[in-house]
Write a protein that holds these residues in place. Structure first.
Motif, PDB file in Angstrom:
ATOM      1  N   ALA A  63       0.821   1.465   5.251  1.00  9.71           N
ATOM      2  CA  ALA A  63       1.116   2.062   3.944  1.00  9.71           C
ATOM      3  C   ALA A  63       2.452   2.806   3.979  1.00  9.71           C
ATOM      4  CB  ALA A  63      -0.001   3.023   3.545  1.00  9.71           C
ATOM      5  N   LEU A  64       3.054   2.934   2.813  1.00 12.89           N
ATOM      6  CA  LEU A  64       4.281   3.701   2.656  1.00 12.89           C
ATOM      7  C   LEU A  64       3.953   5.044   2.041  1.00 12.89           C
ATOM      8  CD1 LEU A  64       6.598   0.908   1.173  1.00 12.89           C
ATOM      9  CD2 LEU A  64       6.488   1.688   3.553  1.00 12.89           C
ATOM     10  N   SER A  65       4.474   6.117   2.620  1.00 16.50           N
ATOM     11  CA  SER A  65       4.317   7.450   2.055  1.00 16.50           C
ATOM     12  C   SER A  65       5.421   7.650   1.024  1.00 16.50           C
ATOM     13  CB  SER A  65       4.415   8.499   3.164  1.00 16.50           C
ATOM     14  OG  SER A  65       4.282   9.805   2.632  1.00 16.50           O
ATOM     15  N   VAL A  66       5.038   7.879  -0.248  1.00 16.79           N
ATOM     16  CA  VAL A  66       6.029   7.931  -1.324  1.00 16.79           C
ATOM     17  C   VAL A  66       5.794   9.157  -2.206  1.00 16.79           C
ATOM     18  CG1 VAL A  66       6.268   5.419  -1.376  1.00 16.79           C
ATOM     19  CG2 VAL A  66       4.611   6.529  -2.869  1.00 16.79           C
ATOM     20  N   ARG A  67       6.818   9.522  -2.942  1.00 17.68           N
ATOM     21  CA  ARG A  67       6.711  10.617  -3.904  1.00 17.68           C
ATOM     22  C   ARG A  67       7.000  10.089  -5.308  1.00 17.68           C
ATOM     23  NH1 ARG A  67      11.818  12.011  -5.399  1.00 17.68           N
ATOM     24  NH2 ARG A  67      13.515  11.488  -3.968  1.00 17.68           N
ATOM     25  N   LEU A  68       6.400  10.720  -6.294  1.00 19.56           N
ATOM     26  CA  LEU A  68       6.626  10.335  -7.683  1.00 19.56           C
ATOM     27  C   LEU A  68       7.908  10.951  -8.222  1.00 19.56           C
ATOM     28  CD1 LEU A  68       3.011  10.590  -9.124  1.00 19.56           C
ATOM     29  CD2 LEU A  68       4.391   8.526  -8.925  1.00 19.56           C
ATOM     30  N   GLY A  69       8.165  12.186  -7.862  1.00 19.17           N
ATOM     31  CA  GLY A  69       9.329  12.902  -8.367  1.00 19.17           C
ATOM     32  C   GLY A  69       9.277  14.335  -7.873  1.00 19.17           C
ATOM     33  N   SER A  70      10.044  15.197  -8.504  1.00 18.49           N
ATOM     34  CA  SER A  70      10.067  16.591  -8.065  1.00 18.49           C
ATOM     35  C   SER A  70       8.839  17.361  -8.533  1.00 18.49           C
ATOM     36  CB  SER A  70      11.335  17.278  -8.594  1.00 18.49           C
ATOM     37  OG  SER A  70      11.396  17.197 -10.013  1.00 18.49           O
ATOM     38  N   GLU A  71       8.164  16.869  -9.572  1.00 21.13           N
ATOM     39  CA  GLU A  71       6.965  17.538 -10.082  1.00 21.13           C
ATOM     40  C   GLU A  71       5.754  17.183  -9.223  1.00 21.13           C
ATOM     41  OE1 GLU A  71       9.959  16.870 -13.157  1.00 21.13           O
ATOM     42  OE2 GLU A  71       8.801  15.488 -11.898  1.00 21.13           O
ATOM     43  N   ALA A  73       0.849  -1.181   0.000  1.00 19.48           N
ATOM     44  CA  ALA A  73       0.000   0.000   0.000  1.00 19.48           C
ATOM     45  C   ALA A  73       0.889   1.236   0.000  1.00 19.48           C
ATOM     46  CB  ALA A  73      -0.932   0.012   1.209  1.00 19.48           C
ATOM     47  N   VAL A  74       0.582   2.170  -0.902  1.00 13.72           N
ATOM     48  CA  VAL A  74       1.370   3.396  -0.980  1.00 13.72           C
ATOM     49  C   VAL A  74       0.436   4.601  -0.974  1.00 13.72           C
ATOM     50  CG1 VAL A  74       3.269   2.302  -2.226  1.00 13.72           C
ATOM     51  CG2 VAL A  74       1.419   3.403  -3.513  1.00 13.72           C
ATOM     52  N   VAL A  75       0.915   5.674  -0.380  1.00 11.75           N
ATOM     53  CA  VAL A  75       0.202   6.939  -0.352  1.00 11.75           C
ATOM     54  C   VAL A  75       1.056   7.970  -1.075  1.00 11.75           C
ATOM     55  CG1 VAL A  75      -0.793   8.740   1.100  1.00 11.75           C
ATOM     56  CG2 VAL A  75      -0.835   6.360   1.863  1.00 11.75           C
ATOM     57  N   LEU A  76       0.522   8.582  -2.122  1.00 14.43           N
ATOM     58  CA  LEU A  76       1.265   9.582  -2.865  1.00 14.43           C
ATOM     59  C   LEU A  76       1.244  10.888  -2.081  1.00 14.43           C
ATOM     60  CD1 LEU A  76      -0.070   8.898  -6.477  1.00 14.43           C
ATOM     61  CD2 LEU A  76       1.786   7.755  -5.229  1.00 14.43           C
ATOM     62  N   HIS A  77       2.449  11.374  -1.748  1.00 16.26           N
ATOM     63  CA  HIS A  77       2.550  12.565  -0.906  1.00 16.26           C
ATOM     64  C   HIS A  77       3.773  13.374  -1.320  1.00 16.26           C
ATOM     65  CE1 HIS A  77       1.896  15.205   2.367  1.00 16.26           C
ATOM     66  NE2 HIS A  77       2.769  14.676   3.223  1.00 16.26           N
ATOM     67  N   GLU A  78       3.555  14.644  -1.662  1.00 11.44           N
ATOM     68  CA  GLU A  78       4.654  15.443  -2.204  1.00 11.44           C
ATOM     69  C   GLU A  78       5.766  15.712  -1.189  1.00 11.44           C
ATOM     70  OE1 GLU A  78       1.406  18.378  -0.913  1.00 11.44           O
ATOM     71  OE2 GLU A  78       1.557  16.413  -1.895  1.00 11.44           O
ATOM     72  N   GLU A  79       5.473  15.533   0.108  1.00 15.62           N
ATOM     73  CA  GLU A  79       6.492  15.765   1.125  1.00 15.62           C
ATOM     74  C   GLU A  79       7.222  14.493   1.538  1.00 15.62           C
ATOM     75  OE1 GLU A  79       4.783  17.827   4.401  1.00 15.62           O
ATOM     76  OE2 GLU A  79       4.005  19.481   3.177  1.00 15.62           O
ATOM     77  N   ALA A  80       6.881  13.370   0.943  1.00 13.93           N
ATOM     78  CA  ALA A  80       7.539  12.106   1.288  1.00 13.93           C
ATOM     79  C   ALA A  80       8.984  12.108   0.801  1.00 13.93           C
ATOM     80  CB  ALA A  80       6.773  10.937   0.674  1.00 13.93           C
ATOM     81  N   THR A  81       9.822  11.352   1.461  1.00 16.96           N
ATOM     82  CA  THR A  81      11.229  11.249   1.069  1.00 16.96           C
ATOM     83  C   THR A  81      11.537   9.948   0.345  1.00 16.96           C
ATOM     84  OG1 THR A  81      11.777  10.324   3.256  1.00 16.96           O
ATOM     85  CG2 THR A  81      11.986  12.719   2.973  1.00 16.96           C
TER      86      THR A  81
END
Length: 251
Positions: free
Chosen positions: A215-223, A170-178
């Protein structure tokens, strides 16, 4: 040129030579909109892994009769992908559903996040769910999927937590994730859950609840992507590292 695809309730037990009758709106679309006639070939599918190629042997205003030539069964794709989509404003929800269906999501869950701009209540919830379901239905035919996605009813955060606890990933898309999404190992089986937040972003309480549920808090990229496209990008990135995108059978 690809053959037209139409949906039927069930093809269980169907064999070559059987005549299948399609009625109602689906038949009307085939006969009145697509103007299909006797002798033409079509594909029928029940959305549960069975597809059949057949020849039209009879038509009426809201009736289509097809003699089956060939019946094929496809295994259910694994891992399956569930996308929890926060309600976007305007018609961006239908856009998300359309492309998530085309890309292979197994379940799409409309989610009332704390910062969702759109609100589904009463009749509006019924209309919204109907629009999402209709969008998924048409996108399924366009994508020629043997397994059709489910569009679940509007879900609250507590139900999303239950989905996460049962997931293989399970992943959560979050712009502040590392943690980058690109670095994750994707399981070959089970259910992968992807949570997409609303335009206003996830609250700290939501992120905390999700991570506590596994769940894991993850980011897609810098955008920073829109809520209607972030889920599509995430699912594509995950599926690209599974056997599903090297298989030749439909999903």
């Amino acid at each position: 040129m690809s053959l037209p695809v139409h949906l039927v309730d069930s093809l269980a037990g169907a064999r070559g030579g059987d005549v299948v009758v399609v009625e109602g709106d689906e038949a009307h679309h085939a006969v009145a909109v697509r103007r299909l006639r006797e002798g033409e070939l079509v594909v029928l599918t029940d959305g549960l892994g069975i597809s059949a190629t057949g020849t039209i042997v009879g038509t009426a205003k809201r009736r289509l009769e097809v003699r089956l030539d060939e019946v094929a069964t496809a295994p259910e794709p694994t891992p399956s992908v569930t996308v929890v989509q926060a309600l976007p404003k305007g018609d961006r929800g239908e856009l998300a559903v359309e492309v998530l269906t085309e890309i292979g999501a197994a379940r799409i869950v409309p989610w009332a996040a704390e910062r969702s701009v759109a609100v589904w209540k009463g009749e509006r919830a019924e209309r919204g769910h109907a629009r999402w379901s209709s969008t998924a239905r048409e996108a399924t035919k366009q994508a020629r999927r043997a397994w059709h996605p489910q569009v679940l009813p509007l879900t609250r955060t507590e139900k999303v937590l239950d989905l996460m606890r049962d997931a293989a990933l399970a992943v959560v898309l979050h712009e502040e994730a590392t943690t980058p999404l690109a670095g994750l190992e994707v399981p070959g089986e089970g259910d992968v859950v992807v949570v997409v937040g609303p335009e206003g972003g996830l609250t700290g309480a939501e992120v905390s609840a999700f991570t506590q549920a596994g769940a894991l808090s993850v980011r897609l990229g810098s955008e920073v992507l829109r809520t209607s496209t972030a889920g599509v990008a995430a699912v594509a990135a995950l599926l690209s590292r599974t056997a599903r995108w090297t298989a030749t059978s439909g999903s």
